[in-house]
Write a protein that holds these residues in place. Structure first.
Motif, PDB file in Angstrom:
ATOM      1  N   ILE A 130      -6.872  11.731   3.991  1.00  0.00           N
ATOM      2  CA  ILE A 130      -6.347  10.847   5.049  1.00  0.00           C
ATOM      3  C   ILE A 130      -5.685   9.605   4.465  1.00  0.00           C
ATOM      4  CG2 ILE A 130      -6.931   9.446   7.062  1.00  0.00           C
ATOM      5  CD1 ILE A 130      -7.003  12.448   7.592  1.00  0.00           C
ATOM      6  N   TYR A 131      -6.306   9.009   3.446  1.00  0.00           N
ATOM      7  CA  TYR A 131      -5.704   7.803   2.862  1.00  0.00           C
ATOM      8  C   TYR A 131      -4.419   8.109   2.102  1.00  0.00           C
ATOM      9  CZ  TYR A 131      -9.230   4.472   4.300  1.00  0.00           C
ATOM     10  OH  TYR A 131     -10.035   3.651   5.068  1.00  0.00           O
ATOM     11  N   LEU A 132      -4.331   9.291   1.525  1.00  0.00           N
ATOM     12  CA  LEU A 132      -3.073   9.700   0.890  1.00  0.00           C
ATOM     13  C   LEU A 132      -1.991   9.868   1.946  1.00  0.00           C
ATOM     14  CD1 LEU A 132      -1.403  10.601  -1.533  1.00  0.00           C
ATOM     15  CD2 LEU A 132      -2.308  12.928  -1.213  1.00  0.00           C
ATOM     16  N   TYR A 133      -2.356  10.464   3.071  1.00  0.00           N
ATOM     17  CA  TYR A 133      -1.413  10.628   4.188  1.00  0.00           C
ATOM     18  C   TYR A 133      -0.944   9.267   4.706  1.00  0.00           C
ATOM     19  CZ  TYR A 133       0.238  11.632   8.910  1.00  0.00           C
ATOM     20  OH  TYR A 133       0.986  11.688  10.064  1.00  0.00           O
ATOM     21  N   LYS A 134      -1.888   8.328   4.881  1.00  0.00           N
ATOM     22  CA  LYS A 134      -1.529   6.989   5.352  1.00  0.00           C
ATOM     23  C   LYS A 134      -0.595   6.282   4.371  1.00  0.00           C
ATOM     24  CE  LYS A 134      -5.632   5.946   8.169  1.00  0.00           C
ATOM     25  NZ  LYS A 134      -6.814   5.055   8.325  1.00  0.00           N
ATOM     26  N   PHE A 135      -0.846   6.498   3.085  1.00  0.00           N
ATOM     27  CA  PHE A 135      -0.007   5.884   2.060  1.00  0.00           C
ATOM     28  C   PHE A 135       1.412   6.432   2.124  1.00  0.00           C
ATOM     29  CE2 PHE A 135       1.846   6.496  -2.197  1.00  0.00           C
ATOM     30  CZ  PHE A 135       2.093   5.172  -2.531  1.00  0.00           C
ATOM     31  N   LEU A 136       1.543   7.743   2.278  1.00  0.00           N
ATOM     32  CA  LEU A 136       2.871   8.360   2.339  1.00  0.00           C
ATOM     33  C   LEU A 136       3.648   7.868   3.555  1.00  0.00           C
ATOM     34  CD1 LEU A 136       1.953  12.021   1.291  1.00  0.00           C
ATOM     35  CD2 LEU A 136       3.098  10.281  -0.096  1.00  0.00           C
ATOM     36  N   ALA A 155       3.150   4.997   5.090  1.00  0.00           N
ATOM     37  CA  ALA A 155       3.469   3.587   4.843  1.00  0.00           C
ATOM     38  C   ALA A 155       4.634   3.454   3.869  1.00  0.00           C
ATOM     39  CB  ALA A 155       2.239   2.870   4.288  1.00  0.00           C
ATOM     40  N   PHE A 156       4.667   4.320   2.862  1.00  0.00           N
ATOM     41  CA  PHE A 156       5.730   4.273   1.853  1.00  0.00           C
ATOM     42  C   PHE A 156       7.081   4.647   2.450  1.00  0.00           C
ATOM     43  CE2 PHE A 156       8.249   6.146  -1.623  1.00  0.00           C
ATOM     44  CZ  PHE A 156       8.263   5.063  -2.506  1.00  0.00           C
ATOM     45  N   ILE A 157       7.074   5.621   3.358  1.00  0.00           N
ATOM     46  CA  ILE A 157       8.315   6.036   4.024  1.00  0.00           C
ATOM     47  C   ILE A 157       8.848   4.915   4.911  1.00  0.00           C
ATOM     48  CG2 ILE A 157       9.283   7.615   5.749  1.00  0.00           C
ATOM     49  CD1 ILE A 157       7.320   9.748   4.630  1.00  0.00           C
ATOM     50  N   LYS A 162       7.924   1.652   4.767  1.00  0.00           N
ATOM     51  CA  LYS A 162       8.063   0.373   4.069  1.00  0.00           C
ATOM     52  C   LYS A 162       7.928   0.607   2.565  1.00  0.00           C
ATOM     53  CE  LYS A 162       6.001  -4.258   3.874  1.00  0.00           C
ATOM     54  NZ  LYS A 162       4.834  -5.080   4.286  1.00  0.00           N
ATOM     55  N   PRO A 163       9.047   0.985   1.913  1.00  0.00           N
ATOM     56  CA  PRO A 163       9.012   1.345   0.484  1.00  0.00           C
ATOM     57  C   PRO A 163       8.515   0.232  -0.441  1.00  0.00           C
ATOM     58  CG  PRO A 163      11.073   2.019   1.500  1.00  0.00           C
ATOM     59  CD  PRO A 163      10.378   1.141   2.493  1.00  0.00           C
ATOM     60  N   ASN A 164       8.704  -1.032  -0.057  1.00  0.00           N
ATOM     61  CA  ASN A 164       8.307  -2.151  -0.928  1.00  0.00           C
ATOM     62  C   ASN A 164       6.850  -2.556  -0.697  1.00  0.00           C
ATOM     63  OD1 ASN A 164       9.045  -3.035   1.641  1.00  0.00           O
ATOM     64  ND2 ASN A 164       9.577  -5.088   0.932  1.00  0.00           N
ATOM     65  N   LEU A 165       5.946  -1.615  -0.934  1.00  0.00           N
ATOM     66  CA  LEU A 165       4.517  -1.875  -0.772  1.00  0.00           C
ATOM     67  C   LEU A 165       4.016  -2.734  -1.925  1.00  0.00           C
ATOM     68  CD1 LEU A 165       3.415   1.733   0.223  1.00  0.00           C
ATOM     69  CD2 LEU A 165       3.599  -0.223   1.758  1.00  0.00           C
ATOM     70  N   SER A 166       2.911  -3.430  -1.705  1.00  0.00           N
ATOM     71  CA  SER A 166       2.363  -4.302  -2.743  1.00  0.00           C
ATOM     72  C   SER A 166       1.868  -3.481  -3.931  1.00  0.00           C
ATOM     73  CB  SER A 166       1.213  -5.130  -2.178  1.00  0.00           C
ATOM     74  OG  SER A 166       0.106  -4.312  -1.857  1.00  0.00           O
ATOM     75  N   LEU A 167       1.916  -4.091  -5.097  1.00  0.00           N
ATOM     76  CA  LEU A 167       1.476  -3.423  -6.325  1.00  0.00           C
ATOM     77  C   LEU A 167      -0.005  -3.076  -6.263  1.00  0.00           C
ATOM     78  CD1 LEU A 167       2.114  -2.479  -9.188  1.00  0.00           C
ATOM     79  CD2 LEU A 167       1.608  -4.794  -9.988  1.00  0.00           C
ATOM     80  N   SER A 168      -0.796  -3.951  -5.652  1.00  0.00           N
ATOM     81  CA  SER A 168      -2.241  -3.702  -5.551  1.00  0.00           C
ATOM     82  C   SER A 168      -2.527  -2.473  -4.694  1.00  0.00           C
ATOM     83  CB  SER A 168      -2.956  -4.926  -4.976  1.00  0.00           C
ATOM     84  OG  SER A 168      -2.467  -5.241  -3.677  1.00  0.00           O
ATOM     85  N   TYR A 169      -1.781  -2.324  -3.586  1.00  0.00           N
ATOM     86  CA  TYR A 169      -1.979  -1.173  -2.701  1.00  0.00           C
ATOM     87  C   TYR A 169      -1.576   0.123  -3.401  1.00  0.00           C
ATOM     88  CZ  TYR A 169      -1.605   1.841   1.421  1.00  0.00           C
ATOM     89  OH  TYR A 169      -1.742   2.872   2.313  1.00  0.00           O
ATOM     90  N   ILE A 170      -0.436   0.097  -4.075  1.00  0.00           N
ATOM     91  CA  ILE A 170       0.018   1.276  -4.814  1.00  0.00           C
ATOM     92  C   ILE A 170      -0.972   1.628  -5.918  1.00  0.00           C
ATOM     93  CG2 ILE A 170       1.819   2.178  -6.343  1.00  0.00           C
ATOM     94  CD1 ILE A 170       3.838   0.493  -4.769  1.00  0.00           C
TER      95      ILE A 170
END
Length: 220
Positions: free
Chosen positions: A114-120, A122-124, A126-134
């Motif tokens: 689920i968290y991988l899905y949420k990340f994908l 979020a990345f789509i 808002k591509p400029n995600l924080s370094l800590s989140y990535i």
């Protein structure tokens, strides 16, 4: 606080029902899989519709989804291999170590997927995600990938077919998995808007104690 309560409950149940865990392991694996499925379905519904649980059901679901229950089982697995084997508690944990590892892995599946899905998503958006989140996602994903062969080879069938030496060489990656899990958690805690001192102290106490005990056991 979630982890502490989860760890106390999981430790108590594991030690009290040690024999039942060994005898009814397949049933427990099935129940764990059902729980993981239900948590995943709820999370998908929540993402799709915004529906949220409240009260006690929310606390229970959060404990599974956030990985607190799974981590509690993994902590028992960790310390089973770090405590002195002459202790009665160590003997009891070692007898069900494989079963606890399998249950922990199954219960961690919703957290990873689920968290991988949420990340994908979020990345789509808002591509400029924080370094800590990535960073926490990448570290968590690597740990999750390492967990898969550890999970599979914890089953008796695969452990016997591999042979002890090959099985042992695969299981050594558990140290890397534990280390990455610790780093993953530290990134979450240290980059939170408000640092939870209690949680930070608790996680460090657990993982540093394990490291100390493991190194000491190896020297002896």
């Amino acid at each position: 606080m979630y982890l502490l309560v989860s760890l106390i409950i999981v430790s108590f149940l594991s030690l009290v029902f040690e024999k039942q865990i060994k005898l009814k392991k397949n049933l427990l694996f099935f129940i764990s899989a059902i729980i993981s499925l239900l948590v995943s379905i709820y999370e998908i519904i929540k993402i799709s519709t915004g529906f949220k649980l409240s009260g006690f059901p929310f606390v229970i679901e959060r404990s599974f989804m956030k990985g607190f229950i799974s981590l509690s089982f993994f902590i028992l697995v960790m310390f089973a291999g770090a405590l002195n084997k002459r202790f009665e508690i160590t003997k009891r944990l070692l007898r069900i170590r494989a079963e606890l590892a399998i249950i922990a892995s199954i219960l961690l599946l919703p957290h990873g997927i689920i968290y991988l899905y949420k990340f994908l998503i979020a990345f789509i958006n808002k591509p400029n995600l924080s370094l800590s989140y990535i960073s926490l996602i990448v570290i968590g994903l690597i740990a999750f990938i390492i967990m898969i062969p550890l999970f599979i080879t914890s089953f008796d069938k695969y452990r016997k077919s591999l042979g002890y030496k090959k099985w042992k060489s695969i299981q050594r990656f558990s140290y890397l998995f534990f280390f990455l899990t610790y780093v993953h958690i530290m990134v979450i805690l240290l980059f939170s808007e408000k640092i939870d001192i209690f949680s930070l102290a608790l996680y460090n106490l657990i993982f540093l104690s394990y490291t100390f005990l493991r190194l000491r056991l190896k020297q002896n």
